[in-house]
Write a protein that holds these residues in place. Structure first.
Motif, PDB file in Angstrom:
ATOM      1  N   LEU A 193      40.998 -64.495 -13.178  1.00 31.83           N
ATOM      2  CA  LEU A 193      39.950 -64.995 -14.215  1.00 31.83           C
ATOM      3  C   LEU A 193      40.417 -65.312 -15.498  1.00 31.83           C
ATOM      4  CD1 LEU A 193      36.904 -62.895 -13.237  1.00 31.83           C
ATOM      5  CD2 LEU A 193      37.274 -65.429 -12.914  1.00 31.83           C
ATOM      6  N   ARG A 194      41.417 -64.130 -15.971  1.00 28.78           N
ATOM      7  CA  ARG A 194      41.891 -64.427 -17.457  1.00 28.78           C
ATOM      8  C   ARG A 194      42.826 -65.717 -17.502  1.00 28.78           C
ATOM      9  NH1 ARG A 194      42.944 -58.772 -17.697  1.00 28.78           N
ATOM     10  NH2 ARG A 194      41.446 -58.045 -19.307  1.00 28.78           N
ATOM     11  N   ALA A 195      43.552 -66.021 -16.463  1.00 28.74           N
ATOM     12  CA  ALA A 195      44.474 -67.158 -16.340  1.00 28.74           C
ATOM     13  C   ALA A 195      43.914 -68.299 -16.372  1.00 28.74           C
ATOM     14  CB  ALA A 195      45.443 -67.142 -15.112  1.00 28.74           C
ATOM     15  N   LEU A 196      42.759 -68.403 -15.670  1.00 28.50           N
ATOM     16  CA  LEU A 196      42.025 -69.526 -15.328  1.00 28.50           C
ATOM     17  C   LEU A 196      41.080 -69.959 -16.737  1.00 28.50           C
ATOM     18  CD1 LEU A 196      41.145 -69.435 -11.715  1.00 28.50           C
ATOM     19  CD2 LEU A 196      43.141 -70.452 -12.813  1.00 28.50           C
ATOM     20  N   CYS A 199      42.804 -71.597 -19.575  1.00 30.10           N
ATOM     21  CA  CYS A 199      43.100 -73.264 -19.421  1.00 30.10           C
ATOM     22  C   CYS A 199      42.239 -73.755 -20.593  1.00 30.10           C
ATOM     23  CB  CYS A 199      42.622 -73.713 -18.001  1.00 30.10           C
ATOM     24  SG  CYS A 199      43.655 -73.050 -16.685  1.00 30.10           S
ATOM     25  N   LEU A 200      40.812 -73.177 -20.822  1.00 28.70           N
ATOM     26  CA  LEU A 200      39.936 -73.635 -21.708  1.00 28.70           C
ATOM     27  C   LEU A 200      40.393 -73.653 -22.974  1.00 28.70           C
ATOM     28  CD1 LEU A 200      36.300 -72.315 -20.453  1.00 28.70           C
ATOM     29  CD2 LEU A 200      37.558 -74.505 -19.659  1.00 28.70           C
ATOM     30  N   ARG A 201      41.305 -72.559 -23.310  1.00 28.29           N
ATOM     31  CA  ARG A 201      41.753 -72.515 -24.715  1.00 28.29           C
ATOM     32  C   ARG A 201      42.834 -73.458 -24.901  1.00 28.29           C
ATOM     33  NH1 ARG A 201      44.321 -67.409 -27.802  1.00 28.29           N
ATOM     34  NH2 ARG A 201      45.056 -68.746 -29.512  1.00 28.29           N
ATOM     35  N   GLU A 202      43.720 -73.948 -23.632  1.00 30.62           N
ATOM     36  CA  GLU A 202      44.807 -74.560 -23.794  1.00 30.62           C
ATOM     37  C   GLU A 202      44.101 -75.977 -23.787  1.00 30.62           C
ATOM     38  OE1 GLU A 202      47.858 -74.760 -20.779  1.00 30.62           O
ATOM     39  OE2 GLU A 202      47.251 -72.507 -20.772  1.00 30.62           O
ATOM     40  N   SER A 203      42.773 -76.339 -23.159  1.00 31.99           N
ATOM     41  CA  SER A 203      42.300 -77.762 -23.373  1.00 31.99           C
ATOM     42  C   SER A 203      41.509 -77.717 -24.742  1.00 31.99           C
ATOM     43  CB  SER A 203      41.082 -77.720 -22.328  1.00 31.99           C
ATOM     44  OG  SER A 203      41.691 -77.526 -21.053  1.00 31.99           O
ATOM     45  N   LEU A 221      33.915 -59.844 -20.272  1.00 30.49           N
ATOM     46  CA  LEU A 221      33.581 -61.157 -20.624  1.00 30.49           C
ATOM     47  C   LEU A 221      33.607 -61.587 -21.997  1.00 30.49           C
ATOM     48  CD1 LEU A 221      30.314 -61.318 -18.272  1.00 30.49           C
ATOM     49  CD2 LEU A 221      32.680 -62.166 -17.818  1.00 30.49           C
ATOM     50  N   GLU A 222      33.408 -60.462 -22.907  1.00 27.47           N
ATOM     51  CA  GLU A 222      33.458 -60.729 -24.327  1.00 27.47           C
ATOM     52  C   GLU A 222      34.906 -60.927 -24.457  1.00 27.47           C
ATOM     53  OE1 GLU A 222      32.040 -57.633 -26.565  1.00 27.47           O
ATOM     54  OE2 GLU A 222      32.866 -58.518 -28.564  1.00 27.47           O
ATOM     55  N   ARG A 226      36.691 -64.096 -26.462  1.00 29.91           N
ATOM     56  CA  ARG A 226      37.821 -63.580 -27.776  1.00 29.91           C
ATOM     57  C   ARG A 226      39.010 -64.476 -27.460  1.00 29.91           C
ATOM     58  NH1 ARG A 226      39.712 -57.910 -27.684  1.00 29.91           N
ATOM     59  NH2 ARG A 226      41.071 -59.107 -26.415  1.00 29.91           N
ATOM     60  N   ASP A 227      39.683 -64.177 -26.176  1.00 27.41           N
ATOM     61  CA  ASP A 227      40.930 -64.788 -26.090  1.00 27.41           C
ATOM     62  C   ASP A 227      40.899 -66.314 -25.767  1.00 27.41           C
ATOM     63  OD1 ASP A 227      41.576 -62.109 -26.026  1.00 27.41           O
ATOM     64  OD2 ASP A 227      41.835 -61.928 -23.904  1.00 27.41           O
ATOM     65  N   SER A 228      39.870 -66.916 -25.228  1.00 29.94           N
ATOM     66  CA  SER A 228      39.783 -68.253 -25.087  1.00 29.94           C
ATOM     67  C   SER A 228      39.285 -69.061 -26.294  1.00 29.94           C
ATOM     68  CB  SER A 228      38.830 -68.484 -23.805  1.00 29.94           C
ATOM     69  OG  SER A 228      37.805 -68.361 -23.950  1.00 29.94           O
ATOM     70  N   ARG A 229      38.613 -68.371 -27.085  1.00 29.67           N
ATOM     71  CA  ARG A 229      37.765 -68.973 -28.162  1.00 29.67           C
ATOM     72  C   ARG A 229      36.848 -69.978 -27.885  1.00 29.67           C
ATOM     73  NH1 ARG A 229      43.054 -69.766 -31.906  1.00 29.67           N
ATOM     74  NH2 ARG A 229      43.863 -67.510 -31.716  1.00 29.67           N
ATOM     75  N   ARG A 230      36.315 -69.802 -26.605  1.00 29.67           N
ATOM     76  CA  ARG A 230      35.215 -70.469 -25.811  1.00 29.67           C
ATOM     77  C   ARG A 230      34.242 -70.057 -25.439  1.00 29.67           C
ATOM     78  NH1 ARG A 230      36.315 -74.701 -28.099  1.00 29.67           N
ATOM     79  NH2 ARG A 230      34.547 -75.544 -26.840  1.00 29.67           N
TER      80      ARG A 230
END
Ligand SMILES: [Zn+2]
Length: 529
Positions: A193-196, A199-203, A221-222, A226-230
């Motif tokens: 889940l973290r890896a997928l 992808c939103l952060r990368e996008s 989930l928080e 935080r990590d994806s900034r999404r």
């Protein structure tokens, strides 16, 4: 308005080509339905019935990770069988209806664009389909290897590049596919889940939505937010009278995440969740651990299992245990017989009818005696109006969960927006009209980055709903037979809707859908970051 956009709002001095008489009516932006499952239906029904007549102008598809793309030709049958089980869509309808002119997500989106639609459509990249594409049958059996996760990442990134609105998944034990196997996304671990979601952060854009099982922690989930900034949308927060605090604990934890500066919202429903079902397809029970032995069985073997005392005892024991989330919680007074060969039983509750006998035994014996044709209706969740009112006002909540396009014979909440305006604003006074309108339009537009929609402003797309605040509501549910092959579904009409415009084109008038109207909806691929 002009060329599909709003030109001016307020008192306008100049002349107009068309004038609409709207004395006493209210005009709002069209409803954005952020939780639908029209992925399959749109391939045969670009109208996306019944949503447009219910004031919806934009629908987000592919929720919970249950998309139909990507899909290899050899997996089509499996994907349809899974949808049959998990979203209550008839297999014959899907076989007759789905157009498979695609394999990848970009091809699927291109196909939707070619076919056109009445509504504006935005699509999630769905975890379960991506997992099946990469892992085949193993998708429902084990965690992904590092190589497989890398392949899934590529597909999520490809979908995002093609214009997906985000990435969706489910960890909910209520989500089972063909033969009762868990839907593929449920086999993912936190690493996957973290890896997928990464992808939103990368996008640099996109929303992560998940339908959460009880074991998935809000603080995890928080972390993802935080990590994806999404933004992260947590579904499905429904009130359960037998565990009344649980949903508020989740909403409070989500509010805390917001206070920490992380964009997490809780998807709640403004409708009571009731389901019509027969024991042939008892979605209500299929999430129970104790029901699993019955899930893969068919015909006589299935009937024998339902008759078995040890099976029934296990179901009873499980229902008696308190839990975080469960669709059905032994509230037998809320389960009614709707259609039976014994007419005298109809419209009575199983609790009343059992008369001292155990209610589960009564229900199963009745169904077995009627060749499993007995139709029951269960009022499952969200029936405590005081509690639901508090959820709707909660600062961390997002009004959602219509599930339009799914569970076609069980329930139909595609009219959730009209229900919010009629029931919760006018009848109960829980929300002001302005707040309800914002929750149906401006709030989801901002959250999902939907550009220039969700408000009545010059320059914005003319997605409009004209309605009468004194009467607006959704009509009673009724059975219609308009699916491919003449199969039935539950539908609901609109009350007090006078007009719906999508991109400036009127598709619904006072009397309902306008015959021969074009398909003015657009496939939305560009979002605000
Ligand atoms: Zn869903």
């Amino acid at each position: 308005m002009k060329d599909g956009r709003i030109v001016e709002v307020g008192y306008i001095a100049g002349a107009a080509r068309t004038t609409v008489e709207a004395e006493g009516l209210a005009l709002m932006p069209g409803i954005i339905d952020n939780h639908t499952h029209y992925d399959a239906q749109l391939t045969w029904d670009p109208w996306a019935a019944p949503s447009p007549t219910l004031g919806v102008t934009t629908a987000i598809i592919g929720n919970c990770g249950f998309t139909i793309a990507p899909c290899r030709p050899r997996d089509r049958e499996l994907v349809m069988r899974n949808l049959t089980q998990v979203e209550g869509m008839s297999l014959e309808v899907l076989r007759a209806g789905v157009r498979w002119d695609f394999e990848s997500v970009p091809q699927y989106l291109d196909m939707l664009e070619r076919l056109g639609s009445a509504l504006n459509i935005a699509a999630f990249a769905g975890h379960s389909s991506i997992r099946t594409y990469v892992m085949g049958d193993a998708a429902t059996e084990r965690v992904g290897s590092p190589q497989e996760i890398e392949s899934m990442r590529k597909l999520v990134l490809e979908a995002m590049q093609a214009g997906a609105i985000g990435f969706s998944t489910s960890t909910s034990p209520a989500h089972n596919g063909e033969g009762g196997k868990p839907m593929p996304s449920r086999l993912a671990d936190e690493t996957e889940l973290r890896a997928l979601v990464g992808c939103l952060r990368e996008s640099g854009r996109g929303v992560f939505m998940l339908t959460k099982g009880g074991h998935t922690r809000i603080d995890f989930l928080e972390e993802l937010a935080r990590d994806s900034r999404r933004p992260v949308v947590v579904a499905a927060l429904l009130h359960n009278s037998t565990n009344p605090d649980s949903v508020f604990n989740d909403l409070d934890a989500i509010a805390e995440a917001q206070a920490n500066g992380h964009y997490v919202v809780g998807a709640v429903s403004c409708c009571p969740l009731s389901m019509d079902f027969t024991l042939r397809s008892p979605y209500v029970f299929e999430g129970l651990q104790s029901w699993q032995p019955a899930l893969p069985l068919k015909g006589k073997a299935f009937r024998n299992k339902l008759a078995e005392k040890s099976f029934r005892d296990a179901v009873r024991a499980e229902l008696a245990r308190p839990t975080h989330f469960r669709l059905f919680n032994s509230e037998w007074d809320k389960v009614q017989v709707i259609e039976s060969k014994r007419k005298e039983l109809e419209q009575q509750s199983v609790a009343e009818l059992a008369r001292g006998q155990d209610p589960l035994d009564f229900m199963l014996d009745l169904a077995l005696a009627e060749d499993l044709d007995t139709v029951f209706s269960a009022l499952l969740l969200n029936s405590d109006e005081e509690a639901v009112g508090r959820m709707l006002k909660h600062p961390a909540s997002l009004v959602s969960l219509s599930d339009a396009g799914a569970h076609l014979t069980f329930f139909n909440d595609a009219g959730f927006g009209l229900h919010l305006l009629g029931h919760w604003v006018r009848e109960r006074g829980v929300l002001t009209l302005a707040d309800a309108v914002w929750r149906l339009t401006g709030q989801p537009a901002a959250l999902f980055g939907i550009r220039e929609r969700g408000a009545l402003k010059p320059g914005y797309h003319a997605d409009l709903l004209l309605f009468d605040p004194a009467t607006v509501n959704r009509g009673p549910k009724r059975r219609v037979f308009d699916l491919p092959g003449g199969h039935p579904r539950l539908s609901t009409g609109a009350v007090g809707v006078h007009g719906v415009w999508v991109n400036g084109v009127r598709i619904v008038g006072k009397e309902g859908p306008l015959e021969g109207s074009k398909l003015p909806g657009r496939l939305l691929r560009e979002f605000v970051n």
